[in-house]
Enzyme design. Structure first.
Site, PDB file in Angstrom:
ATOM      1  N   GLU A 105       0.679  -1.397  -0.068  1.00 35.91           N
ATOM      2  CA  GLU A 105      -0.006  -0.172  -0.190  1.00 35.91           C
ATOM      3  C   GLU A 105       0.805   1.270   0.410  1.00 35.91           C
ATOM      4  O   GLU A 105       0.654   2.015  -0.606  1.00 35.91           O
ATOM      5  CB  GLU A 105      -1.123  -0.131   1.240  1.00 35.91           C
ATOM      6  CG  GLU A 105      -2.575   0.575   1.113  1.00 35.91           C
ATOM      7  CD  GLU A 105      -3.292   0.149   2.093  1.00 35.91           C
ATOM      8  OE1 GLU A 105      -3.785  -0.877   2.056  1.00 35.91           O
ATOM      9  OE2 GLU A 105      -3.968   0.572   2.774  1.00 35.91           O
ATOM     10  N   HIS A 140       7.208 -26.728   0.399  1.00 32.85           N
ATOM     11  CA  HIS A 140       6.883 -27.840  -0.359  1.00 32.85           C
ATOM     12  C   HIS A 140       6.084 -27.182  -1.348  1.00 32.85           C
ATOM     13  O   HIS A 140       5.039 -27.972  -1.618  1.00 32.85           O
ATOM     14  CB  HIS A 140       5.539 -28.900   0.495  1.00 32.85           C
ATOM     15  CG  HIS A 140       7.616 -29.434   1.407  1.00 32.85           C
ATOM     16  ND1 HIS A 140       7.935 -30.571   0.721  1.00 32.85           N
ATOM     17  CD2 HIS A 140       8.021 -28.781   2.395  1.00 32.85           C
ATOM     18  CE1 HIS A 140       8.647 -30.868   2.107  1.00 32.85           C
ATOM     19  NE2 HIS A 140       8.900 -29.673   3.181  1.00 32.85           N
ATOM     20  N   LYS A 160     -13.213   2.160  -1.384  1.00 32.53           N
ATOM     21  CA  LYS A 160     -13.897   2.204  -0.654  1.00 32.53           C
ATOM     22  C   LYS A 160     -15.385   2.660  -1.398  1.00 32.53           C
ATOM     23  O   LYS A 160     -16.024   2.797  -1.018  1.00 32.53           O
ATOM     24  CB  LYS A 160     -13.034   3.330  -0.003  1.00 32.53           C
ATOM     25  CG  LYS A 160     -12.064   1.992   1.432  1.00 32.53           C
ATOM     26  CD  LYS A 160     -12.039   2.639   2.313  1.00 32.53           C
ATOM     27  CE  LYS A 160     -10.722   2.364   3.148  1.00 32.53           C
ATOM     28  NZ  LYS A 160     -10.350   3.184   4.117  1.00 32.53           N
TER      29      LYS A 160
HETATM   30  O1  PA5 Z   1      -3.060   1.458   6.262  1.00 30.46           O
HETATM   31  C1  PA5 Z   1      -4.012   2.172   5.485  1.00 30.46           C
HETATM   32  O2  PA5 Z   1      -4.238   2.684   5.400  1.00 30.46           O
HETATM   33  C2  PA5 Z   1      -5.786   1.417   5.199  1.00 30.46           C
HETATM   34  O3  PA5 Z   1      -5.277  -0.111   4.958  1.00 30.46           O
HETATM   35  C3  PA5 Z   1      -6.286   1.116   6.444  1.00 30.46           C
HETATM   36  O4  PA5 Z   1      -6.206   1.072   7.827  1.00 30.46           O
HETATM   37  C4  PA5 Z   1      -7.493   0.429   6.287  1.00 30.46           C
HETATM   38  O5  PA5 Z   1      -8.232   0.695   5.512  1.00 30.46           O
HETATM   39  C5  PA5 Z   1      -8.902   0.623   6.963  1.00 30.46           C
HETATM   40  O6  PA5 Z   1      -9.417   2.111   7.141  1.00 30.46           O
HETATM   41  P1  PA5 Z   1     -10.220   2.711   8.867  1.00 30.46           P
HETATM   42  O7  PA5 Z   1      -8.983   2.765   9.742  1.00 30.46           O
HETATM   43  O8  PA5 Z   1     -10.101   4.260   8.031  1.00 30.46           O
HETATM   44  O9  PA5 Z   1     -11.628   2.236   9.225  1.00 30.46           O
END
Ligand code: PA5
Length: 467
Positions: free
Chosen positions: A293, A322, A436
């Site tokens: 990410e 394996h 989202k």
């Molecule tokens: O690293 C990030 O920003 C994302 O993975 C968020 O943690 C994830 O999308 C969840 O978002 P939120 O905490 O706003 O629900």
């Protein structure tokens, strides 16, 4: 004191050859290139742009977390985290690393702490099964709903299921079973928590989800489950000293970042993390999110299209020997391997004697299982190196709260430095945000009608292409 260290000899040209390895001259060039970026990162920190770096020094968060954890003692047999991505993966990783394998099943191994469940999906079969189980245990169960934005559909929907369940069964007392971890001031969850009178903890300002494990996001479930959160934070501070130095050859994050960046540019865009320790397996899940990410980006900082991003892959030794190693050795030489290896395991098991009819198993008899596990790691590494596959190892003296804190901090700073090498913003995730919003549109959320129209061709199956 226990430490982790990074062993990188097996990425050098001396070991894997000039075509697939890094020569001393190339290492010096990487050092030249990376040194000013370490300085830049240190400056960004001073300017308050990397708030995750300060989490191990914050004294308020662990104090607040411990106060909440203490208040639950005797009243909580099940602790349930509702979150996703950065609001879940750190919690899972820390729990798997630092509590026993049979923690949830065995009261003795739980040592008076509650069972832990983390729901980071909206699978109806999974949730229905859990609801069946927890229905008559609600007065002994605490739900920690974690969402920085408070608007994430997965977390919100599971929360709404649980909220209804609690209200149906416990009436006015429902709000006492929920703890919200969210933004201090803004967002849907903050609004609900304030309205409903939930206990709350904060997701710190300027700390994104995947960088937040050392904040109340990851610390509460850890503390409630008996994990030494002071040790975790101490580990973060210990690593901080090592990753702040501009002396490249003494900075494990700088070397880790430079090696990864070098191989990405040299035709090895896949980065495999392979722990040889079950307890560390979910750290590779956490790493996979942090890496993907943060580093998968279309644009560089000047707005040019770059489409960069190493692909993180998780594997587990010996299990995936394996399943994956055939590909890793004989498939394309397009991967960098990072093993996680433990010098001293918390417990060991002695392998039993060989059956009289099978003396060929005698070589195992009486051996410690840790010896076999580490032998298999070296054997896999040896096999990969024979085929010029570059390998690094993160060596853990032991797996404990300090070394886990060190590991988390090491990979966070590694990610920041790698981002500077790629010249990208590692702290945003615009592609995730689009997904989202598309979900909102598909679920008919008002305000997303225009997007819903754009999605229609994807949502509607074209019969012509169904076989
Ligand atoms: O690293 C990030 O920003 C994302 O993975 C968020 O943690 C994830 O999308 C969840 O978002 P939120 O905490 O706003 O629900």
């Amino acid at each position: 004191m226990s430490n982790i260290s990074l062993y990188y000899k097996n990425v050098t040209a001396d070991v894997v050859g000039a075509e697939h390895g890094i020569s001393p001259k190339q290492f010096d060039e990487l050092a030249e290139q990376t040194k000013p970026l370490i300085e830049q990162l240190n400056d960004q920190r001073k300017a308050g742009q990397t708030m995750y770096r300060e989490l191990p020094y914050n004294e308020d968060y662990p104090a607040q977390v411990k106060a909440v954890a203490d208040s639950l003692k005797g009243d909580c047999e099940n602790f349930v985290v509702l979150g996703i991505g950065g609001s879940a993966l750190g919690n899972i990783a820390v729990q798997t690393a630092l509590n026993p394998y049979m923690y949830n099943m065995d009261e003795n191994q739980r040592n008076g702490c509650p069972r832990l469940f983390v729901f980071d999906n909206v699978d109806p079969v999974q949730i229905a099964s859990f609801v069946d189980w927890v229905g008559d245990k609600l007065d002994k169960t605490i739900f920690n709903v974690i969402s920085k934005s408070g608007r994430t559909a997965e977390t919100a929907s599971v929360y709404l299921v649980i909220k209804k369940l609690l209200e149906d069964k416990l009436g006015d007392k429902a709000s006492q079973r929920i703890i919200a971890t969210t933004d201090a001031k803004e967002g849907t969850l903050r609004k609900i928590a304030d309205e409903s009178g939930y206990r709350t903890l904060v997701v710190p300002d300027g700390v994104g989800g995947r960088w937040s494990v050392l904040s109340p996001v990851g610390l509460l479930s850890a503390a409630v489950c008996g994990i030494d959160i002071d040790g975790l934070l101490e580990g973060g501070r210990q690593m901080d000293k090592r990753v702040t130095t501009t002396d490249f050859y003494n900075n494990p994050a700088a070397i880790n970042a430079a090696v990864n960046w070098n191989f990405y540019n040299a035709g090895k865009p896949i980065s495999v993390m392979m722990p040889y320790c079950y307890a560390l397996k979910d750290l590779s899940d956490w790493y996979r999110q942090l890496w993907a990410e943060s580093l998968g980006k279309t644009k560089d900082l000047s707005g040019n299209d770059v489409f960069v991003g190493p692909t993180p892959v998780k594997a587990l030794g010996t299990t995936d020997q394996h399943s994956q190693v055939q590909l890793y050795r004989e498939g394309p030489n397009d991967k960098l391997f990072t093993f996680l290896q433990v010098k001293e395991f918390a417990r060991d098991v002695v392998i039993g004697p060989e059956p009289a009819c099978a003396p060929e198993l005698g070589y195992l008899a009486g051996s410690k299982m840790s010896k076999l596990l580490n032998a298999e790691k070296v054997a896999t590494e040896y096999a990969l190196l024979k085929d010029q596959r570059p390998c690094m190892t993160v060596l853990f003296d032991k797996v404990n709260a300090q070394t886990i804190g060190q590991f988390i901090y090491l990979f966070e700073v590694t990610t920041s430095i790698t981002g500077l090498l790629f010249d990208i913003n590692v702290y945003d995730q615009p592609a995730v945000e689009l997904g989202k919003e598309a979900t909102f549109a598909l679920m008919d959320r008002p305000g997303f009608e225009e997007m819903a129209e754009k999605i229609t061709p994807v949502a509607k199956l074209d019969d012509k292409y169904i076989v």
